[in-house]
Structures are given as C-alpha cells and as structure tokens.
Motif scaffolding. Structure first.
Motif, PDB file in Angstrom:
ATOM      1  N   VAL A  17      -9.093  11.318  -0.220  1.00 53.24           N
ATOM      2  CA  VAL A  17      -7.950  10.544   0.254  1.00 53.24           C
ATOM      3  C   VAL A  17      -7.821  10.765   1.761  1.00 53.24           C
ATOM      4  CG1 VAL A  17      -5.462  10.171   0.043  1.00 53.24           C
ATOM      5  CG2 VAL A  17      -6.779  10.936  -1.919  1.00 53.24           C
ATOM      6  N   ASN A  22      -0.479   8.480  -6.738  1.00 55.70           N
ATOM      7  CA  ASN A  22      -1.685   7.696  -6.454  1.00 55.70           C
ATOM      8  C   ASN A  22      -1.626   6.972  -5.118  1.00 55.70           C
ATOM      9  OD1 ASN A  22      -3.424   8.166  -8.668  1.00 55.70           O
ATOM     10  ND2 ASN A  22      -1.906   7.087  -9.933  1.00 55.70           N
ATOM     11  N   SER A  38      -7.900  -3.985   1.208  1.00 51.74           N
ATOM     12  CA  SER A  38      -7.511  -3.476  -0.105  1.00 51.74           C
ATOM     13  C   SER A  38      -6.370  -2.493   0.091  1.00 51.74           C
ATOM     14  CB  SER A  38      -8.698  -2.782  -0.772  1.00 51.74           C
ATOM     15  OG  SER A  38      -8.228  -1.862  -1.735  1.00 51.74           O
ATOM     16  N   THR A  39      -5.445  -2.446  -0.844  1.00 55.00           N
ATOM     17  CA  THR A  39      -4.349  -1.507  -0.683  1.00 55.00           C
ATOM     18  C   THR A  39      -4.517  -0.303  -1.593  1.00 55.00           C
ATOM     19  OG1 THR A  39      -3.090  -2.762  -2.287  1.00 55.00           O
ATOM     20  CG2 THR A  39      -2.641  -3.206   0.042  1.00 55.00           C
ATOM     21  N   THR A  40      -5.650  -0.228  -2.294  1.00 52.61           N
ATOM     22  CA  THR A  40      -5.834   0.899  -3.207  1.00 52.61           C
ATOM     23  C   THR A  40      -7.152   1.640  -2.980  1.00 52.61           C
ATOM     24  OG1 THR A  40      -6.668  -0.701  -4.783  1.00 52.61           O
ATOM     25  CG2 THR A  40      -4.405   0.054  -5.110  1.00 52.61           C
ATOM     26  N   ASP A  41      -8.089   1.033  -2.244  1.00 50.17           N
ATOM     27  CA  ASP A  41      -9.408   1.653  -2.105  1.00 50.17           C
ATOM     28  C   ASP A  41      -9.394   2.714  -1.000  1.00 50.17           C
ATOM     29  OD1 ASP A  41     -12.052   2.323  -1.698  1.00 50.17           O
ATOM     30  OD2 ASP A  41     -12.750   0.343  -2.340  1.00 50.17           O
ATOM     31  N   ARG A  42      -9.434   3.990  -1.420  1.00 50.96           N
ATOM     32  CA  ARG A  42      -9.313   5.090  -0.467  1.00 50.96           C
ATOM     33  C   ARG A  42     -10.554   5.220   0.418  1.00 50.96           C
ATOM     34  NH1 ARG A  42      -7.051   9.248  -5.074  1.00 50.96           N
ATOM     35  NH2 ARG A  42      -4.849   8.709  -4.924  1.00 50.96           N
ATOM     36  N   ALA A 101       0.849  -1.184   0.000  1.00 49.36           N
ATOM     37  CA  ALA A 101       0.000   0.000   0.000  1.00 49.36           C
ATOM     38  C   ALA A 101       0.885   1.235   0.000  1.00 49.36           C
ATOM     39  CB  ALA A 101      -0.897  -0.009   1.228  1.00 49.36           C
ATOM     40  N   VAL A 103      -2.687   5.765  -1.351  1.00 44.50           N
ATOM     41  CA  VAL A 103      -4.006   5.378  -0.828  1.00 44.50           C
ATOM     42  C   VAL A 103      -4.345   6.226   0.399  1.00 44.50           C
ATOM     43  CG1 VAL A 103      -3.036   3.472   0.540  1.00 44.50           C
ATOM     44  CG2 VAL A 103      -5.436   3.412  -0.141  1.00 44.50           C
TER      45      VAL A 103
END
Lengths: 313, 388
Positions: free
Chosen positions: B134, B109, B338-342, B45, B111
C-alpha cells in the motif's frame, strides 16, 4: 474465521501477548510486596541488547531475545542489592530513577544511536515469512503469507505466555513461592521465621527483570524500530496499570489487565478524539468500585463456589 | 504492615490515574469526531490518514488535518477524482501507529495512506505498508532514510539533509562566516539529525566550529551554554531544536548580548517562534519549502481559502505540505485510472514529475525522495522575509 485472521486483529493480539508478558513481570516483583517501577528500564535494556545483537552483530533472534533478558536480569541484580534495602515508596522512587537513568544513557550512547533510535530491525513475522517462502509456501488456503507468519508469531508468544503462567503457578506452590508470600504478608515476621528476605526479594526482582527484558526483546522484533521515547516513564505506568486494574494477587490478574488495557484504545477507535477520555474515565470508575483489581483470590473462590466446585479447593 | 503496603499501592495508582486523566483531558483538540467522514458516490478513493491528533504534538496533527480537509473539499468539488479520508489517531506513539495502519489497510481497505506525523512512527509503520503493498506518504517525516524503508514509501516533506544546507550555505555567503557555534537538543531524534546535517555542511565549507553545546527538549534555562558561546564570539550560532526551545534560546541569547545571526533547522520555521521570542527572533534564518509571503497565485489562493475556512488562521508548513500531499494523491489517482488498485497508484505516484503545489515545483527522484527547492527566510521586524 477469515475475519478473525485479519492482519489488524492479529497485530493487536500480538501486542496483547507482549503486554501480558510484561504483566507477568510486574506480578513477580509485586508478589514479594515490592513496588518496583523499573520495568520499563529493564524492558529497554532487553530491547536494545537484543536489537544491537541482531542488527549489528548478526546473531539469530532466538538467541538474542534470551540474551537481552539475561542482560536486564544481570543489571537488576547489580542495582537490586542497594535498591532493595529500601521499601515502599522509597523503592518505587529509586527504581523509577533507575528507569530514567537507563533512558538517558541510551540517549547518549553511540551504539544505541542516541535519540534517533535503531530502525530496520528484522521482525519475527518477516523472518518466519522468509523461512516459509524458502519452503516454497506462499499461499495457505486463501490466507496470505503475511497472515500466516503473524499467526505463527502469535502462537510462539502464546506458548511463551503459557509457559510463564505455568511457571508462576508452580512457583506459588513451591518453597520459593511460599517465601514470596510470607515476605509480602509481613517482612519482619518472615525474617524472624528464618527466611532470607534479601535473597528472595532479589530473586523476585531479577525474575521480573528477566521477563521484562525478554518482552522488550520481543517488542523490538515486532515493531521494526526502537527509540528511547518508547521506554519512558509512561511505559512504566502502563505496565503498573495492568497489575492495578487486573489485580496483583494472582498471575492471571495482570494478564487480564493487559488484555483489557491493550484492547480498550482499539475498541474505542470509533470514538476518535474522545477515546482517551473514555479510557481514563473507565479507569477511575474501576478504581472507585474495585480498588483491589478485577481478579482477586476472593473472586476466584466465589466463582468456584458458584460453579459447584468449591469443595475441591 | 499489610494494610500499609496495600494502601501505598492504592494511593500510588490513584495518583497515577489522576495524572493520566489530567493529561488526556488536556488533549482532544476540540474537533468533532471524524472517524469516517462519509463517502460520496461509489467510486471515491479511500485514503487513510494517520496523524498525531491527541497528545503533546496535537498541534501538528491538527494543522495536517486542516490542510487535508481543505484539499479534499476542493478536489471533490473539481470532480475529476473523488477522495474520501479516513482519519486515525496515533498519539505520536509507534505501537498506536502500527495498529492504525493495520486497521486502515486490512479493515478499511484504503488504496493509499498519508502520514504518520513523526519519523519514529514512520520507521515502525512504513515497513508494514510496504509489505502489504500500500503506498504511504509522509507529509512531515523529515529524518534520513524514510523512503529507503521500501518501494511503497514516499514523502513530500523536504528532508532536513536537503533543506538545512541551503540555509547554512546562504548564511555563510551572506554574512561571510568564519567561526560558528552549534547548539542542539540531544534527546530529540529529529533535532539530532538536523545537527548532524549542520555539522557536515560546516565541515564541507571549511567553517570552524568553536563550540558544540547540547540541551534537552523542555529545558528552560540556557544561560550556561549561551554564556560560554558569548565568550567565544562566534560569527553566527546554528540551532537545531523545536520552536519552543529555539525561541527561549533566542530570547536568552539576545538578553546576554549575542547579536549575531542565528541559523535554525525546521523548528525555526514557525510563526510561534516570533510570537514567543518577540523582537529577539529578528535575525533568525531558516530554509523552508513553504513561504506564505511568496508572490504566487496558487500560494495566495491557498492562504485565502484556508483563512476563510479556519477563522483567519495562517496555514503553517504542516498544513501546506499535507494540502500538497492530497493533491499529489489526486493527480496520481487520475493517472492510475482506478480508485482501488494499490500497485497502479504506487507506480503513478512514483512517476510524478513537474507537479505544481503550494510548496513549489515538485517531483520524486528514483529513490522516492522529493525534489523540491527551499526558500531561505530571515525574520525581520517580526516577519518572515526572503533572505537575498
């Protein structure tokens, strides 16, 4: 195109524009040969007037920003009368002192919220975003509303800057501009020729303050927050550097200076902790090899000649 | 005349640039560039960090960075979640912080974001993170109104308006205070905010304020203010300032014979205070979420690891809070899955309850303010000890 419309690049471009407007303000005072270091002070008067008007009095932004500029200009006339009797380094110190006085006053007033500053200032971007969404527009061919509103802010700033450049170029060819140039070349001679030097010096000073005030108002409405620290001595030096680096003969000089000096710290981000050292070293090199600034009248003449249009000038 | 004016401008700019170079050469902090600390594995992440790494407050930024780096190593070694930190310097300047946050959000980008260091920077950067959706968490932003900036804005720094009253009230009950004098630095946003809290706490407890004296950051002479205070004979003096000024105030006060206890805001909470003020620091009281002397396994392990990694340096509060902040992110990331879902990350940070960190038990209330308790400390024989 999508890469260029990245919010990050747009935001930097917005700061470039504001700094370029500040560059024009220092250019105007320098155009009569006055070294005034009060621009950060005028900027802070503009920013605070404007922020107080919008946050506390609920005035619309498009009215508050010019009012901020006018307030700065008004103060500049009051302090200009005594200060402009001074020349050279004495004027520089007097105006520098003025900037500090403004900072300390702002620090101690209740309405400016002292050292805590004013936060929660509505930004131009969010205002435009609200207007756009009230029309039911939220997506623009793959670009978010945030990107589009920042882009619109950028366009507005670009128009302001374009107008200022146009104004300065026209000014240079007018009676006023010639008087400015005469005072810059030799004040005593200009006075002997019948130019009212006090009047013209004060005019240049007030115009510079007006533009600095407007830039201050704009910056307050771009950064959500203003505090007295934002307009300290180092800000004045930054503004002066635009003119020193870019050259103060032509209006385009400080604008180029502002462009370079705003972009440089961002370009050097990858150098991490060393970036400010590189920034300083570049400035020293620049001063050693081109003390008159990047763009001078000779530069323009040289390139015009080179491009084969020298005969027109 | 022309040459004289041009010469003047040239001379002035030369001086300016010289000064600029001198100040910039002074910073740097000596650390190697860590713009991108390399990602390990595909699913690490990416967390952005905005910190005050160069300039006058670089010591704070450096401590934060050290705390984060230590936490990152441990978290990645445990392997439940992998995190990657991307550092950006803000120089303590709000426009730099705005640029840094836009870069982290739109170019890297990330997270989530940790930082910035100063409250003033957070007021400018917080709304941007909130608009972009974010999550952002300040580890040292103690001014009032930070989480109110938006739904995505958090902090794990104990705000002054929660910590200071604990110290003041404890001092009132321990020393049976009746009348006190107050001093604060009036050109520091954070110190002014601390002063306001002191004032309202004193009023609430019906304590008489016999004098309110102000000074400015970087002042070195406090004799005028302290002589006046000494003549009024207060039961205690409350000081809101950073440690540099606080130590000099303490030194001068002891010198002119003020022996009463001094209650301070977070500026008192620094080993530097004891270093500068020496024996004069004895009797200084402060409330702190971070107390290195705490008999707690987690705290002692953190101190040992930190000392091992950074040349026997004892972690300060900035390092401890940054260390906790990354662990809060890690446990929220684990929850979110999840490592991308803010958005998911934001929701799981907001839901954090009963988190046990080195600064004690931790949770967020519904306004995203931290719920944590502080220990009231007093300096005795050059050591912070708990005031009981």
């Amino acid at each position: 195109m999508a890469i260029l419309l990245n919010q990050y690049y747009l935001q930097i471009a917005v700061f470039v524009m504001v700094n370029a407007i500040l560059g024009v303000s220092i250019y105007l005072t320098l155009s009569t040969g006055q070294l005034s270091l009060g621009n950060a002070g005028f900027m802070s008067i503009g920013a605070y007037t404007c922020a107080i008007l919008t946050v506390k009095a609920g005035l619309p932004v498009y009215l508050a920003i010019p009012l901020g500029g006018l307030a700065a200009s008004f103060i500049s006339i009051i302090i200009g009368f005594p200060a402009l009797r001074l020349t050279g380094i004495y004027l520089a110190i007097a105006t520098l002192g003025f900037g500090e006085v403004v900072r300390v006053i702002v620090l101690n007033l209740k309405i400016t919220n002292g050292a805590l500053g004013i936060s929660g200032i509505p930004t131009l971007g969010t205002k435009i975003g609200k207007i756009l969404s009230s029309f039911g527009l939220s997506k623009f061919g793959g670009f978010s509303a945030q990107q589009v509103s920042t882009l619109l802010v950028l366009v507005i700033l670009l128009l302001v800057l374009a107008f200022l450049i146009f104004f300065c170029i026209r000014l240079n060819r007018s009676r006023v501009g010639r008087a400015f140039a005469a005072i810059k070349a030799d004040e005593s001679a200009a006075e002997a020729m019948g130019i009212n030097t006090t009047y013209y010096k004060l005019l240049a000073f007030a115009l510079g303050a007006l533009i600095a005030g407007i830039a201050g108002g704009l910056s307050a409405h771009l950064t959500f927050f203003i505090g007295p620290k934002d307009f300290a001595y180092h800000r004045t030096v930054e503004i002066l550097l635009y003119a020193v680096l870019g050259g103060s003969d032509l209006v385009i000089g400080p604008i180029v200076g502002a462009l370079i000096l705003t972009l440089l710290p961002e370009v050097l981000r990858s150098a991490s902790n060393y970036r400010l050292m590189i920034y300083g070293a570049l400035l020293v090199t620049m001063m050693a090899f081109r003390p008159q600034g990047l763009i001078s009248e000779e530069t323009v003449r040289y390139w015009k000649g080179k491009l084969g249009r020298g005969s027109k000038q | 005349m022309i040459t004289m004016k041009k010469g003047l401008i040239k001379w002035f700019s030369g001086m300016t640039i010289g000064a600029l170079l001198l100040t910039t050469a002074g910073c740097g902090g000596g650390a190697a560039p860590t713009a991108n600390s390399g990602s390990q594995g595909g699913e690490a992440a990416k967390i952005g960090v905005i910190s005050y790494l160069t300039g006058g407050g670089a010591a704070y930024g450096q401590a934060i960075k050290e705390g984060l780096d230590l936490a990152k190593e441990e978290i990645n070694a445990q392997g439940k979640v992998k995190v990657d930190l991307i550092y950006e310097d803000s120089r303590g300047d709000k426009t730099e912080a705005i640029n840094a946050i836009n870069k982290l959000i739109n170019k890297d980008n990330v997270v989530g974001i940790i930082g910035p260091t100063l409250s003033g920077e957070m007021f400018a950067a917080g709304p941007i993170a909130d608009q972009a959706g974010v999550p952002i968490m300040g580890t040292s932003t103690t001014a009032e109104g930070i989480p109110a900036l938006g739904n995505f804005v958090f902090r794990n720094a104990l705000p002054e308006f929660l910590a200071v009253p604990q110290a003041v009230e404890k001092a009132i009950s321990t020393y049976n205070l009746k009348k006190v004098a107050v001093m604060y630095s009036n050109n520091n946003d954070w110190a002014v905010s601390g002063y306001k809290t002191i004032e309202s706490t004193l009023k609430k407890n019906g304590i008489e304020i016999v004098a309110t004296e102000t000074f400015a950051d970087k002042d070195t002479d406090y004799s005028a203010q302290l002589t006046k205070i000494a003549s009024l004979k207060p039961d205690a003096v409350m000081v809101s300032s950073l440690y540099q000024e606080a130590s000099l105030v303490l030194k001068k006060a002891r010198e002119i014979g003020i022996t009463v206890p001094f209650v301070g805001t977070n500026g008192f909470n620094s080993p530097e205070l004891i270093k500068i003020a020496g024996p004069a620091a004895d009797g200084a009281i402060v409330a702190s979420p971070w107390f290195p002397g705490k008999q707690d396994e987690k705290v002692q392990k953190f101190i040992a690891d930190y000392k091992a990694k950074y040349n026997n340096k004892v972690p300060d509060q900035f390092a401890a809070q940054a260390y906790d902040a990354l662990y809060i992110y890690a446990s929220a990331l684990e929850q979110a899955g999840s490592t991308t879902d803010r958005q998911k990350l934001r929701d799981s940070i907001a839901a954090i309850k009963g988190f046990q960190g080195v600064t004690g038990k931790f949770a967020f209330d519904e306004k995203r303010e931290p719920v944590m308790s502080a220990t009231v400390l007093i300096i005795k024989d050059g050591q912070f000890t708990e005031l009981k």
